[in-house]
Scaffold this active site. Structure first.
Site, short mmCIF file in Angstrom:
data_model
loop_
_atom_site.label_atom_id
_atom_site.label_comp_id
_atom_site.label_asym_id
_atom_site.label_seq_id
_atom_site.Cartn_x
_atom_site.Cartn_y
_atom_site.Cartn_z
N ASP A 58 0.84 -1.19 0.00
CA ASP A 58 0.00 0.00 0.00
C ASP A 58 0.88 1.25 0.00
OD1 ASP A 58 -2.22 -1.63 0.16
OD2 ASP A 58 -2.40 -1.44 2.34
N ARG A 59 0.35 2.32 -0.53
CA ARG A 59 1.12 3.56 -0.64
C ARG A 59 1.71 4.00 0.70
NH1 ARG A 59 -1.26 9.32 -3.00
NH2 ARG A 59 0.65 10.55 -2.70
#
Length: 317
Positions: free
Chosen positions: A146-147
């Protein structure tokens, strides 16, 4: 054998080498035609302008070794060409590489940087690495983070390594370990969360995952690393399955939301952590064990960033 198009290109004839056998034609073209927008690639496929062995094919056609792919002339405006990324970002990612050989790059991805462009982002780790390693024409993400999650991220430089690692990921060959700072006192006896997960896409386009019997099987193993009274616990999370947002949703399902998680977290807990300087998601992929094609094993650990370490230093045990 590929011509890199600028504002206009001539017809290109690409012969498919054995390492690309089995790859879909759309993914093959996206890899070969660097700088060409995905929309243009799918447009020429839909119109039948791309030919394989002189015949029309669909975007899902899987290539065979020896196939001859005809790519029509491509006319691109200057704005379609990828803008050079900021030198500071490139230097930051170059410094984040913890392992590299002829077939694989592993980097300690900083929190806040997406793994690829899209959803309003013009770039991500993979786009930056393609600028840092222009000669590595087959760079592809092996998996994703995930970012807002930091930590170890694998990027294959060769399709043979990509296939090998995907096969290992489908089995139990790859051991990935995360650290997470969660709300409350995680009991030592709570060693696993086994709860099926279902992924939904909201009208806004945002992906949300929930625990439901209709979901796919998901199992995460947890281990207490350090306690901060009854306020917070540092845990190790080992995802046995690889579902979207698995650790974040399983932690919340267990009653211990991860600090800084804007989707599945506890806002009061996250605010208290932010007030200590912890302005990030406290989820970090710190450990990785990977079997290599030659029979060896890659065993890596990645340190946390300064924000993480300073924030935990302010918590009382």
């Amino acid at each position: 054998m590929t011509n890199t198009p600028s504002q206009a290109s001539s017809v290109q004839m690409l012969e498919v080498s054995p390492e690309f056998a089995g790859q879909r034609i759309d993914n093959f073209l996206r890899n070969q035609l660097k700088g060409v927008p995905k929309t243009l690639i799918y447009r020429i496929l839909r119109k039948g302008e791309v030919r394989v062995n002189k015949g029309r094919i669909k975007p899902e056609y899987k290539l065979q070794a020896g196939d001859l792919v005809r790519v029509p002339p491509l006319r691109l405006a200057e704005r379609d060409e990828p803008a050079p990324l900021a030198q500071g970002l490139l230097e930051r990612l170059e410094a984040a590489i913890v392992y590299e050989d002829k077939a694989l790059i592993v980097l300690n991805k900083p929190a806040g940087i997406a793994v690829h462009g899209g959803s309003g982002l013009s770039y991500g780790v993979i786009e930056a690495l393609r600028q840092l390693r222009p000669d590595a024409r087959e760079l592809e993400l092996v998996h994703r983070l995930d970012r807002d999650t930091s930590g170890l991220l694998m990027v294959a430089k060769k399709r043979s390594m990509l296939r090998h690692l995907h096969q290992e990921l489908r089995g139990d060959g790859v051991d990935k370990r995360y650290m997470a700072l969660v709300r409350g006192r995680w009991e030592t006896g709570k060693k696993q969360v086994n709860a099926p997960l279902l992924k939904n896409t909201l009208r806004s386009g945002e992906r949300m995952v929930e625990v439901t019997d209709e979901g796919k099987e998901a199992l995460t193993l947890f281990r207490v690393l350090r306690r901060f009274g009854d306020f917070a616990t540092l845990v190790e999370a080992r995802p046995v399955t690889g579902r979207t947002h698995q650790i974040r949703v399983h932690a919340r399902h267990a009653g211990h939301a991860i600090a800084g998680d804007s989707k599945y977290g506890d806002e009061d807990f996250s605010r208290e952590i932010r007030e200590l300087g912890g302005k990030r998601l406290f989820l970090h992929a710190y450990g990785l064990k990977v079997p290599l094609p030659d029979g060896g094993e890659l065993n890596l650990e990645a340190p946390v960033d300064e924000v993480w370490s300073q924030t935990l230093g302010k918590l009382v045990e």
